[in-house]
Design a protein around this motif. Structure first.
Motif, PDB file in Angstrom:
ATOM      1  N   LEU A  44       0.796  -1.216   0.000  1.00  0.00           N
ATOM      2  CA  LEU A  44       0.000   0.000   0.000  1.00  0.00           C
ATOM      3  C   LEU A  44       0.838   1.280   0.000  1.00  0.00           C
ATOM      4  O   LEU A  44       0.275   2.370   0.016  1.00  0.00           O
ATOM      5  CB  LEU A  44      -0.922   0.014   1.230  1.00  0.00           C
ATOM      6  CG  LEU A  44      -1.839  -1.204   1.407  1.00  0.00           C
ATOM      7  CD1 LEU A  44      -2.640  -1.067   2.687  1.00  0.00           C
ATOM      8  CD2 LEU A  44      -2.754  -1.381   0.205  1.00  0.00           C
ATOM      9  N   ASP A  45       2.148   1.156   0.002  1.00  0.00           N
ATOM     10  CA  ASP A  45       3.024   2.323   0.086  1.00  0.00           C
ATOM     11  C   ASP A  45       3.686   2.564  -1.258  1.00  0.00           C
ATOM     12  O   ASP A  45       4.437   1.717  -1.744  1.00  0.00           O
ATOM     13  CB  ASP A  45       4.078   2.080   1.171  1.00  0.00           C
ATOM     14  CG  ASP A  45       4.952   3.303   1.437  1.00  0.00           C
ATOM     15  OD1 ASP A  45       5.138   4.125   0.527  1.00  0.00           O
ATOM     16  OD2 ASP A  45       5.460   3.426   2.560  1.00  0.00           O
ATOM     17  N   THR A  54       0.538  -0.810  -7.053  1.00  0.00           N
ATOM     18  CA  THR A  54       0.636   0.126  -5.933  1.00  0.00           C
ATOM     19  C   THR A  54       0.499   1.561  -6.426  1.00  0.00           C
ATOM     20  O   THR A  54      -0.114   2.405  -5.763  1.00  0.00           O
ATOM     21  CB  THR A  54       1.962  -0.067  -5.186  1.00  0.00           C
ATOM     22  OG1 THR A  54       2.035  -1.414  -4.711  1.00  0.00           O
ATOM     23  CG2 THR A  54       2.077   0.871  -4.002  1.00  0.00           C
ATOM     24  N   SER A  58      -2.291   4.224  -5.241  1.00  0.00           N
ATOM     25  CA  SER A  58      -1.853   5.483  -4.644  1.00  0.00           C
ATOM     26  C   SER A  58      -2.507   6.688  -5.292  1.00  0.00           C
ATOM     27  O   SER A  58      -2.786   7.696  -4.619  1.00  0.00           O
ATOM     28  CB  SER A  58      -0.329   5.586  -4.726  1.00  0.00           C
ATOM     29  OG  SER A  58       0.276   4.518  -4.018  1.00  0.00           O
ATOM     30  N   PHE A  62      -3.742   9.344  -2.587  1.00  0.00           N
ATOM     31  CA  PHE A  62      -2.754  10.401  -2.404  1.00  0.00           C
ATOM     32  C   PHE A  62      -2.879  11.426  -3.532  1.00  0.00           C
ATOM     33  O   PHE A  62      -3.600  11.217  -4.499  1.00  0.00           O
ATOM     34  CB  PHE A  62      -1.334   9.824  -2.393  1.00  0.00           C
ATOM     35  CG  PHE A  62      -1.064   8.845  -1.275  1.00  0.00           C
ATOM     36  CD1 PHE A  62      -0.861   9.289   0.016  1.00  0.00           C
ATOM     37  CD2 PHE A  62      -1.006   7.474  -1.532  1.00  0.00           C
ATOM     38  CE1 PHE A  62      -0.609   8.392   1.046  1.00  0.00           C
ATOM     39  CE2 PHE A  62      -0.756   6.570  -0.516  1.00  0.00           C
ATOM     40  CZ  PHE A  62      -0.554   7.027   0.777  1.00  0.00           C
ATOM     41  N   MET A 170       2.311  12.649   1.774  1.00  0.00           N
ATOM     42  CA  MET A 170       1.677  12.050   2.939  1.00  0.00           C
ATOM     43  C   MET A 170       2.093  12.845   4.176  1.00  0.00           C
ATOM     44  O   MET A 170       2.985  13.693   4.095  1.00  0.00           O
ATOM     45  CB  MET A 170       2.050  10.566   3.057  1.00  0.00           C
ATOM     46  CG  MET A 170       3.527  10.271   3.136  1.00  0.00           C
ATOM     47  SD  MET A 170       3.888   8.476   3.165  1.00  0.00           S
ATOM     48  CE  MET A 170       3.314   7.961   1.530  1.00  0.00           C
ATOM     49  N   GLU A 186       0.145   3.580   8.238  1.00  0.00           N
ATOM     50  CA  GLU A 186      -1.212   4.029   7.933  1.00  0.00           C
ATOM     51  C   GLU A 186      -1.277   4.547   6.498  1.00  0.00           C
ATOM     52  O   GLU A 186      -0.280   5.035   5.971  1.00  0.00           O
ATOM     53  CB  GLU A 186      -1.632   5.179   8.860  1.00  0.00           C
ATOM     54  CG  GLU A 186      -1.532   4.912  10.333  1.00  0.00           C
ATOM     55  CD  GLU A 186      -1.764   6.203  11.116  1.00  0.00           C
ATOM     56  OE1 GLU A 186      -2.844   6.815  10.947  1.00  0.00           O
ATOM     57  OE2 GLU A 186      -0.858   6.609  11.858  1.00  0.00           O
ATOM     58  N   VAL A 187      -2.456   4.452   5.908  1.00  0.00           N
ATOM     59  CA  VAL A 187      -2.695   5.063   4.601  1.00  0.00           C
ATOM     60  C   VAL A 187      -3.473   6.345   4.837  1.00  0.00           C
ATOM     61  O   VAL A 187      -4.685   6.333   5.057  1.00  0.00           O
ATOM     62  CB  VAL A 187      -3.466   4.115   3.668  1.00  0.00           C
ATOM     63  CG1 VAL A 187      -3.770   4.801   2.344  1.00  0.00           C
ATOM     64  CG2 VAL A 187      -2.678   2.833   3.434  1.00  0.00           C
ATOM     65  N   GLY A 189      -3.861   9.978   3.067  1.00  0.00           N
ATOM     66  CA  GLY A 189      -3.551  10.803   1.913  1.00  0.00           C
ATOM     67  C   GLY A 189      -4.474  11.990   1.811  1.00  0.00           C
ATOM     68  O   GLY A 189      -5.349  12.210   2.668  1.00  0.00           O
ATOM     69  N   PHE A 195      -9.405   4.866   1.327  1.00  0.00           N
ATOM     70  CA  PHE A 195      -9.186   3.426   1.338  1.00  0.00           C
ATOM     71  C   PHE A 195      -9.862   2.818   2.567  1.00  0.00           C
ATOM     72  O   PHE A 195      -9.673   3.288   3.686  1.00  0.00           O
ATOM     73  CB  PHE A 195      -7.680   3.162   1.376  1.00  0.00           C
ATOM     74  CG  PHE A 195      -7.274   1.753   1.707  1.00  0.00           C
ATOM     75  CD1 PHE A 195      -7.734   0.685   0.959  1.00  0.00           C
ATOM     76  CD2 PHE A 195      -6.404   1.507   2.773  1.00  0.00           C
ATOM     77  CE1 PHE A 195      -7.346  -0.620   1.267  1.00  0.00           C
ATOM     78  CE2 PHE A 195      -6.007   0.221   3.074  1.00  0.00           C
ATOM     79  CZ  PHE A 195      -6.475  -0.839   2.325  1.00  0.00           C
ATOM     80  N   ARG A 197      -9.614   0.014   4.769  1.00  0.00           N
ATOM     81  CA  ARG A 197      -8.707  -1.076   5.129  1.00  0.00           C
ATOM     82  C   ARG A 197      -9.457  -2.303   5.643  1.00  0.00           C
ATOM     83  O   ARG A 197      -9.052  -3.444   5.387  1.00  0.00           O
ATOM     84  CB  ARG A 197      -7.693  -0.608   6.168  1.00  0.00           C
ATOM     85  CG  ARG A 197      -6.627  -1.645   6.489  1.00  0.00           C
ATOM     86  CD  ARG A 197      -5.673  -1.156   7.554  1.00  0.00           C
ATOM     87  NE  ARG A 197      -4.678  -0.230   7.039  1.00  0.00           N
ATOM     88  CZ  ARG A 197      -3.502  -0.616   6.556  1.00  0.00           C
ATOM     89  NH1 ARG A 197      -3.187  -1.901   6.491  1.00  0.00           N
ATOM     90  NH2 ARG A 197      -2.646   0.288   6.126  1.00  0.00           N
ATOM     91  N   THR A 206      -9.851  -4.569  -3.175  1.00  0.00           N
ATOM     92  CA  THR A 206      -9.535  -3.322  -2.493  1.00  0.00           C
ATOM     93  C   THR A 206     -10.709  -2.378  -2.700  1.00  0.00           C
ATOM     94  O   THR A 206     -11.198  -2.235  -3.823  1.00  0.00           O
ATOM     95  CB  THR A 206      -8.252  -2.695  -3.062  1.00  0.00           C
ATOM     96  OG1 THR A 206      -7.220  -3.685  -3.116  1.00  0.00           O
ATOM     97  CG2 THR A 206      -7.789  -1.537  -2.202  1.00  0.00           C
TER      98      THR A 206
END
Length: 533
Positions: A44-45, A54, A58, A62, A170, A186-187, A189, A195, A197, A206
């Motif tokens: 997820l990064d 990914t 993103s 983000f 981020m 953590e996500v 953005g 998202f 989770r 997802t």
């Protein structure tokens, strides 16, 4: 009286019809937009995970400081503006108003500086920008300054880099405290979607919903730039490994969008009026290649790497994909994607005609004695699997002693970024695909941009290339940069940094009922709404 009764009945009928249309529109708007990706999402990064899946994730959650539009021009995105000093060494960036992260915190200049530093420790173009930077400092809550130590002509292009790895922003609390190779905890953005989770099934599904805190730009969406308006409430990424299942699902309306149309089914898709095939080319096309582990034998020997380069017959590899003739570029030999600015034939003589006999001669010259070569084959990727099957067969014909290890892409991707010896789970060769966007610029090109950086998985280091890259970095004139790019191409081919295996179009496909789809080269899911919603 009679006319009044008739009018009332007619008005009631219109009202019922209006309510039905409104309900139908609401249902269309609330129905999830379902996208089938090439492979399942595991990481997820966007900084720790250098993969397309990914990247796609993103862009949902983000946002970027600068974005590229459909004409290839770089425009402010999270930024309101930037100013450049007369000597070209100082850039002052100002954020636009109203930016918030999904946790409610405002986006600040401190977040931008921390995010860029983390990205700059990982990405090839980012590393080179950071190496040329004297200082990045916060001026106030909305303003930061990048001061160069030496001329660097691609600052804005670096911040607007469209594909892996993208300098997404981020919170500083995450970016400043997480190594670039470690996924953030953590996500959080400031992008157009959130998202979920708790509904994520790694590798399978997802789920996203519209971000109510996101404030899009006022101008229309254009490429990756402009107003990112989320017009659907919910989006789902789903994984379907079987190409036939994907083709059936899009035709039956079970899914709305395929990242890549199954190539064998393209003629059928072209005849279906309910489906739309993407038309974007050049940077949007796919380029196959083979990642070589330069860190350990036998591929620390340039002659053995050149033997791999000779094995890659572009026509045979593209044929294995089943690509229609008008979707293929078997004659493209440039290390930059054909159809992009820096593409040329300069220095490509060694790869214009590949052959097994030449590969055998190089192995004999190198003194290759049958050392084990671990070949990682990603069987779940509809794009990479056919390429890999042709590669490994031709490598065997040339005389390589292959240990073929088959698994899913996500498993191989984790091994790919490690430096373990072969006896401890290391690797030698891995077939990969990139988009033309990733290969368009020398500083982001996998066969040039990572030179002598020590970054994984690109472990090559050619001392002759270093001063040429430095000249390219410092040059502001596009025509002169193109000449230097030709020099870099010649060195990359000679050193066999990243042998390429052919360029072809593997376009996206979506349901015709989707309106506002941005045909950019990878999934852009804002601006989309269903017909009638």
């Amino acid at each position: 009286m009679k006319m009044t009764t008739v009018f009332r009945r007619a008005f009631a009928a219109v009202l019922v019809g209006s309510v039905a249309l409104t309900a139908s529109a609401a249902q269309a708007q609330d129905r999830p937009l379902r996208l089938v990706l090439n492979v399942g999402l595991q990481t997820l990064d966007p900084i720790a995970g250098p993969s397309f899946v990914t990247r796609n994730f993103s862009y949902m959650v983000f946002d970027t400081l600068v974005s590229v539009d459909s004409k290839g021009e770089y425009r402010p995105q999270m930024l309101d503006n930037w100013r450049i000093s007369d000597d070209g060494l100082t850039y002052t960036f100002t954020l636009r108003d109203g930016l918030e992260f999904s946790d409610g915190a405002p986006v600040t200049a401190e977040d931008c500086v921390a995010s860029l530093k983390r990205w700059g420790a990982r990405d090839s173009l980012g590393r080179r920008l950071m190496a040329a930077t004297k200082e990045m400092r916060v001026a106030d809550a909305k303003t930061f300054v990048l001061e160069l130590a030496r001329p660097f002509g691609l600052v804005i292009e670096a911040l607007g880099k469209p594909s892996v790895q993208v300098p997404f922003i981020m919170p500083a609390r995450l970016a400043a405290n997480t190594p670039p190779t470690t996924p953030v905890a953590e996500v959080v953005g400031s992008g157009p979607f959130l998202f979920l989770r708790d509904q994520w099934i790694p590798g399978e599904r997802t789920v996203f919903v519209r971000n109510p805190r996101y404030r899009p730009r006022a101008e229309p969406a254009d490429g990756l730039a402009g107003g990112k308006v989320a017009r659907v409430q919910r989006v789902e990424f789903v994984n379907m490994t079987d190409p036939g299942l994907r083709a059936a699902a899009i035709q039956n309306g079970e899914v709305d969008y395929l990242e890549y149309a199954p190539i064998d089914y393209i003629p059928l898709i072209q005849r279906n009026r309910n489906l739309v095939l993407a038309k974007a080319r050049g940077g949007a096309e796919i380029v196959g290649g083979i990642s070589i582990n330069h860190h350990q034998p036998p591929f620390d020997n340039v002659l053995i790497r050149r033997a791999v380069q000779q094995v890659l017959d572009r026509r045979e590899i593209i044929a294995a994909e089943g690509v229609p003739a008008d979707f293929a570029r078997p004659d493209c030999v440039s290390v930059y994607a054909c159809g992009t600015f820096y593409a040329s034939d300069v220095g490509t003589e060694p790869v214009r005609e590949n052959g097994i006999a030449r590969a055998k001669a190089l192995l004999q010259q190198a003194g290759y004695a049958g050392q084990r070569v671990v070949f990682l084959q990603p069987a779940d990727s509809a794009l990479i699997n056919p390429i890999g099957l042709v590669m490994l067969e031709r490598l065997k014909q040339a005389g390589f002693n292959l240990d073929v290890q088959t698994a899913d892409w996500s498993s191989h991707a984790q091994r790919w970024i490690q430096r373990q010896p072969l006896a401890q789970g290391g690797w030698s060769l891995l077939p990969v695909v990139y988009t033309g966007f990733d290969l368009a610029n020398p500083l982001s090109n996998p066969g040039i941009g990572y030179n002598c950086t020590g970054n994984q998985p690109w472990g090559y280091c050619d001392g002759a290339m270093t001063p040429v890259i430095e000249r390219f970095e410092a040059e502001h004139d596009p025509a002169r940069r193109r000449e230097i790019a030709g020099e870099l191409q010649q060195l990359s081919v000679s050193h066999a940094n990243f042998p390429l295996a052919g360029q072809f179009a593997s376009p996206a496909v979506w349901r015709a009922e989707l309106k506002g789809v941005i045909d950019f080269g990878f999934p852009v899911l804002w601006n989309i709404q269903r017909d009638g919603s």
